[in-house]
Design a protein around this motif. Structure first.
Motif, PDB file in Angstrom:
ATOM      1  N   TRP A 180      26.728  83.782 -23.056  1.00 36.89           N
ATOM      2  CA  TRP A 180      27.271  82.979 -22.292  1.00 36.89           C
ATOM      3  C   TRP A 180      28.469  82.337 -23.140  1.00 36.89           C
ATOM      4  CZ3 TRP A 180      27.440  77.637 -23.604  1.00 36.89           C
ATOM      5  CH2 TRP A 180      26.519  77.269 -24.306  1.00 36.89           C
ATOM      6  N   GLU A 181      28.290  82.223 -24.487  1.00 37.85           N
ATOM      7  CA  GLU A 181      29.171  81.301 -25.174  1.00 37.85           C
ATOM      8  C   GLU A 181      30.439  82.469 -25.519  1.00 37.85           C
ATOM      9  OE1 GLU A 181      27.341  78.615 -28.328  1.00 37.85           O
ATOM     10  OE2 GLU A 181      26.063  80.199 -28.482  1.00 37.85           O
ATOM     11  N   HIS A 182      30.387  83.657 -25.357  1.00 36.23           N
ATOM     12  CA  HIS A 182      31.592  84.656 -25.752  1.00 36.23           C
ATOM     13  C   HIS A 182      32.872  84.000 -24.576  1.00 36.23           C
ATOM     14  CE1 HIS A 182      29.645  87.787 -28.061  1.00 36.23           C
ATOM     15  NE2 HIS A 182      28.300  86.873 -27.641  1.00 36.23           N
ATOM     16  N   ASN A 183      32.409  83.965 -23.331  1.00 38.74           N
ATOM     17  CA  ASN A 183      33.918  83.700 -22.408  1.00 38.74           C
ATOM     18  C   ASN A 183      34.105  82.500 -22.836  1.00 38.74           C
ATOM     19  OD1 ASN A 183      33.836  86.417 -21.506  1.00 38.74           O
ATOM     20  ND2 ASN A 183      32.307  85.994 -19.794  1.00 38.74           N
ATOM     21  N   VAL A 184      32.987  81.620 -22.828  1.00 32.71           N
ATOM     22  CA  VAL A 184      33.876  80.101 -23.401  1.00 32.71           C
ATOM     23  C   VAL A 184      34.570  80.066 -24.464  1.00 32.71           C
ATOM     24  CG1 VAL A 184      33.019  77.770 -23.761  1.00 32.71           C
ATOM     25  CG2 VAL A 184      31.663  79.071 -22.212  1.00 32.71           C
ATOM     26  N   ASN A 185      34.092  80.702 -25.407  1.00 31.78           N
ATOM     27  CA  ASN A 185      34.945  80.800 -26.774  1.00 31.78           C
ATOM     28  C   ASN A 185      36.494  81.227 -26.579  1.00 31.78           C
ATOM     29  OD1 ASN A 185      32.896  79.495 -28.106  1.00 31.78           O
ATOM     30  ND2 ASN A 185      32.229  81.517 -29.168  1.00 31.78           N
ATOM     31  N   TYR A 186      36.481  82.274 -25.786  1.00 32.38           N
ATOM     32  CA  TYR A 186      37.857  83.010 -25.489  1.00 32.38           C
ATOM     33  C   TYR A 186      38.537  81.764 -24.633  1.00 32.38           C
ATOM     34  CZ  TYR A 186      35.588  87.477 -26.901  1.00 32.38           C
ATOM     35  OH  TYR A 186      34.976  88.560 -27.332  1.00 32.38           O
ATOM     36  N   TYR A 187      38.104  80.940 -23.672  1.00 29.38           N
ATOM     37  CA  TYR A 187      38.673  80.166 -22.930  1.00 29.38           C
ATOM     38  C   TYR A 187      39.023  79.096 -23.734  1.00 29.38           C
ATOM     39  CZ  TYR A 187      39.487  76.101 -19.845  1.00 29.38           C
ATOM     40  OH  TYR A 187      39.911  75.124 -19.325  1.00 29.38           O
ATOM     41  N   PHE A 189      39.990  79.341 -27.013  1.00 28.69           N
ATOM     42  CA  PHE A 189      41.006  79.823 -27.906  1.00 28.69           C
ATOM     43  C   PHE A 189      42.479  79.796 -27.161  1.00 28.69           C
ATOM     44  CE2 PHE A 189      43.754  83.390 -29.274  1.00 28.69           C
ATOM     45  CZ  PHE A 189      43.942  82.823 -30.589  1.00 28.69           C
ATOM     46  N   SER A 190      42.227  80.415 -25.962  1.00 28.28           N
ATOM     47  CA  SER A 190      43.428  80.610 -24.978  1.00 28.28           C
ATOM     48  C   SER A 190      44.035  79.054 -24.457  1.00 28.28           C
ATOM     49  CB  SER A 190      43.318  81.641 -24.121  1.00 28.28           C
ATOM     50  OG  SER A 190      42.242  81.410 -22.925  1.00 28.28           O
ATOM     51  N   ALA A 191      43.024  78.617 -23.799  1.00 29.81           N
ATOM     52  CA  ALA A 191      43.710  77.637 -22.785  1.00 29.81           C
ATOM     53  C   ALA A 191      43.552  76.111 -23.665  1.00 29.81           C
ATOM     54  CB  ALA A 191      42.665  77.320 -21.671  1.00 29.81           C
ATOM     55  N   GLY A 192      42.690  76.346 -24.609  1.00 25.18           N
ATOM     56  CA  GLY A 192      42.399  75.074 -25.473  1.00 25.18           C
ATOM     57  C   GLY A 192      43.206  74.826 -26.741  1.00 25.18           C
ATOM     58  N   PHE A 193      43.807  75.967 -27.374  1.00 27.27           N
ATOM     59  CA  PHE A 193      44.523  76.132 -28.626  1.00 27.27           C
ATOM     60  C   PHE A 193      45.755  76.835 -28.365  1.00 27.27           C
ATOM     61  CE2 PHE A 193      45.741  78.446 -32.538  1.00 27.27           C
ATOM     62  CZ  PHE A 193      46.074  77.190 -33.069  1.00 27.27           C
ATOM     63  N   LEU A 194      45.779  78.192 -28.128  1.00 31.93           N
ATOM     64  CA  LEU A 194      47.091  78.733 -28.036  1.00 31.93           C
ATOM     65  C   LEU A 194      47.956  78.540 -27.101  1.00 31.93           C
ATOM     66  CD1 LEU A 194      48.181  81.344 -29.474  1.00 31.93           C
ATOM     67  CD2 LEU A 194      47.229  82.797 -27.529  1.00 31.93           C
ATOM     68  N   PHE A 195      47.695  78.081 -25.589  1.00 31.51           N
ATOM     69  CA  PHE A 195      48.775  77.731 -25.012  1.00 31.51           C
ATOM     70  C   PHE A 195      49.294  76.190 -25.284  1.00 31.51           C
ATOM     71  CE2 PHE A 195      49.602  75.382 -20.836  1.00 31.51           C
ATOM     72  CZ  PHE A 195      50.636  75.928 -20.522  1.00 31.51           C
ATOM     73  N   LEU A 247      36.016  80.899 -33.721  1.00 31.02           N
ATOM     74  CA  LEU A 247      35.511  81.183 -32.530  1.00 31.02           C
ATOM     75  C   LEU A 247      35.663  82.434 -31.877  1.00 31.02           C
ATOM     76  CD1 LEU A 247      36.194  77.710 -30.257  1.00 31.02           C
ATOM     77  CD2 LEU A 247      34.163  78.618 -31.598  1.00 31.02           C
ATOM     78  N   VAL A 248      36.928  83.105 -32.057  1.00 30.04           N
ATOM     79  CA  VAL A 248      37.118  84.414 -31.703  1.00 30.04           C
ATOM     80  C   VAL A 248      36.310  85.461 -32.423  1.00 30.04           C
ATOM     81  CG1 VAL A 248      39.028  86.044 -31.050  1.00 30.04           C
ATOM     82  CG2 VAL A 248      39.379  83.687 -30.490  1.00 30.04           C
ATOM     83  N   VAL A 249      36.589  85.241 -33.709  1.00 28.16           N
ATOM     84  CA  VAL A 249      35.886  86.164 -34.669  1.00 28.16           C
ATOM     85  C   VAL A 249      34.205  86.043 -34.567  1.00 28.16           C
ATOM     86  CG1 VAL A 249      35.166  86.623 -37.095  1.00 28.16           C
ATOM     87  CG2 VAL A 249      37.481  85.807 -36.460  1.00 28.16           C
ATOM     88  N   ARG A 250      33.502  85.021 -34.208  1.00 24.43           N
ATOM     89  CA  ARG A 250      32.330  84.893 -33.977  1.00 24.43           C
ATOM     90  C   ARG A 250      32.052  85.817 -32.502  1.00 24.43           C
ATOM     91  NH1 ARG A 250      29.284  79.463 -33.959  1.00 24.43           N
ATOM     92  NH2 ARG A 250      27.590  80.964 -33.818  1.00 24.43           N
ATOM     93  N   SER A 251      32.789  85.418 -31.669  1.00 21.07           N
ATOM     94  CA  SER A 251      32.597  86.130 -30.357  1.00 21.07           C
ATOM     95  C   SER A 251      32.650  87.617 -30.406  1.00 21.07           C
ATOM     96  CB  SER A 251      33.509  85.396 -29.422  1.00 21.07           C
ATOM     97  OG  SER A 251      33.220  84.144 -28.999  1.00 21.07           O
TER      98      SER A 251
END
Length: 333
Positions: A180-187, A189-195, A247-251
Motif C-alpha cells: 500500500w505504500e507504493h502508490n502513496v510514495n508516488y503521490y 513525489f508528484s503532488a507533494g514535491f514535483l508539482f 521514496l520513488v527509488v524504494r517504491s
C-alpha cells in the motif's frame, strides 16, 4: 503498552547505528535553534497580520507547522536513543508520524503560497488583487491544512507499529515497504514535491526576469533579490529533493531485505535533511517582507552595538516585496 494492529510480514535485520550517531545530533540542534527562531518568526508573522499583510498569514501557518514538529522531536530523540524501540502506545506513534509528514507537506504548500504571492506582487502588481487579500490567504490556508489532514487520515489507517528482527517496536518503519505504500510514495513525489517545485520555480523565474529587465531597480537590490530566490530554491531542493527521490527509488526497487539494508542509511539521511527545514524557514523570513527584514536587522545591530562590535549607523535594506503594487495602502506594503 503497545497494541500491534499490523505485524511486519518480513522481519529484516537492519543496522540502526546511524540513528544513535547522527540523528540525536540533528534533533538536538534543530530543537535548540529552531524553537526560539520559530517563536520569533511567529511573532513577526503576527506583526504582518496586524499590518493587514496577507504574507503574514502564510508565514504564521508555516511557523506553526514547524513548531508542531519541533515539539515532537523529544519523542523521536528518545526513540532513536533506545535503538529504534517505541515505548509509547501506537496512538502517539501515529500522532508523531502525522506531525512529521504534515510538517513536510504543509511547509511545501506555504512556501509555494509565498512564492506565488511574491510573483503576483512583482510581475503583476496591478492584476489579481483579489488573490492578494487577507481573506484569500485565510481561505488558501484552510484548504492546505484540510487537504493534508484528510490525506493523513486516509493514509494512516494502517497499523504503524511492528516488531523487527531484534524484537524492537518500530514506529513508521517497514522494511521492505508494504504494497500500500507504493502508490502513496508516488503521490507524495508528484503532488507533494514535483508539482509544488514547478510552481515555485515558475514564480521565481518570473520574478528574476522582471527584476533583470527593470532599469529602475538598483544593482544592489537586484543582487539581494537574486540571492533570496536562489537560496529559497536551493533550500527547497536540499531539504525535500533527496527524500522524495528516495521514496520513488524504494517504491521501484525495494522488494527484499537486502536492498532495504543497503538504502537504509542514505534514506534516513534524506529524512534528516527535511528536519533542517525548521531552521531554514526562519532564515527566509528575514527576507520575505520589508518590516520583518528591518526588525531582524535592527535587533541584530542593537545586540552587536551593545557588545561593542558595531558602531551605530543607518543601513539600507532591499527586501523582495518592495515592488508591491503602487495602489495598495502604505501600511500593507
Amino acid at each position: 503498552m503497545v497494541n500491534f494492529t499490523e505485524n511486519a510480514t518480513v522481519k529484516c535485520t537492519i543496522n540502526h547505528d546511524i540513528h544513535q550517531m547522527l540523528s540525536p545530533v540533528v534533533y538536538i540542534f534543530v530543537f535548540i535553534v529552531g524553537l526560539p527562531a520559530n517563536c520569533l518568526s511567529l511573532y513577526y508573522g503576527y506583526l504582518q497580520i496586524k499590518a493587514k499583510n496577507e504574507l503574514g498569514i502564510y508565514l504564521c501557518n508555516l511557523t506553526i507547522a514547524d513548531l508542531l514538529y519541533i515539539f515532537s522531536l523529544p519523542f523521536w530523540l528518545q526513540y532513536v536513543l533506545q535503538h529504534d524501540n517505541w515505548t509509547y502506545d501506537e496512538l502517539l506513534c501515529k500522532i508523531c508520524g502525522i506531525i512529521l509528514y504534515e510538517n513536510i507537506y504543509i511547509s511545501v504548500g506555504f512556501l509555494c503560497c509565498i512564492s506565488i504571492d511574491r510573483y503576483l506582487a512583482v510581475v503583476h502588481p496591478f492584476r489579481f488583487q483579489q488573490f492578494r487579500t487577507m481573506k484569500a490567504a485565510v481561505i488558501v490556508s484552510i484548504i492546505i491544512w484540510t487537504k493534508e489532514i484528510m490525506t493523513c487520515c486516509f493514509v494512516f489507517t494502517h497499523g504503524e507499529v511492528s516488531m523487527d528482527a531484534d524484537s524492537h517496536v518500530v514506529c513508521f518503519e517497514h522494511y521492505p515497504i508494504k504494497e500500500w505504500e507504493h502508490n502513496v510514495n508516488y503521490y507524495r513525489f508528484s503532488a507533494g514535491f514535483l508539482f509544488p517545485f514547478s510552481l515555485l520555480a515558475f514564480s521565481y523565474c518570473g520574478i528574476l526576469r522582471v527584476v533583470h529587465k527593470s532599469p529602475g531597480t538598483q544593482k544592489k537590490k537586484k543582487i539581494q533579490i537574486k540571492r533570496l530566490v536562489s537560496s529559497t530554491v536551493f533550500i527547497f531542493l536540499v531539504c525535500f529533493g533527496p527524500y522524495h527521490i528516495l521514496l520513488v527509488v524504494r517504491s521501484l526497487l525495494e522488494n527484499t531485505c537486502s536492498f532495504a539494508e543497503k538504502i537504509f542509511n542514505i534514506y534516513h539521511v534524506s529524512l534528516l535533511l527535511t528536519t533542517f527545514n525548521c531552521v531554514a524557514d526562519p532564515v527566509l523570513y528575514c527576507f520575505s517582507s520589508e518590516s520583518t527584514y528591518q526588525n531582524f536587522a535592527k535587533m541584530r545591530d542593537s545586540c552587536l552595538t551593545c557588545l561593542g562590535c558595531l558602531r551605530p549607523e543607518t543601513k539600507e535594506s532591499y527586501p523582495l516585496n518592495t515592488s508591491e503594487s503602487p495602489n495598495r495602502p502604505q501600511h500593507e506594503q
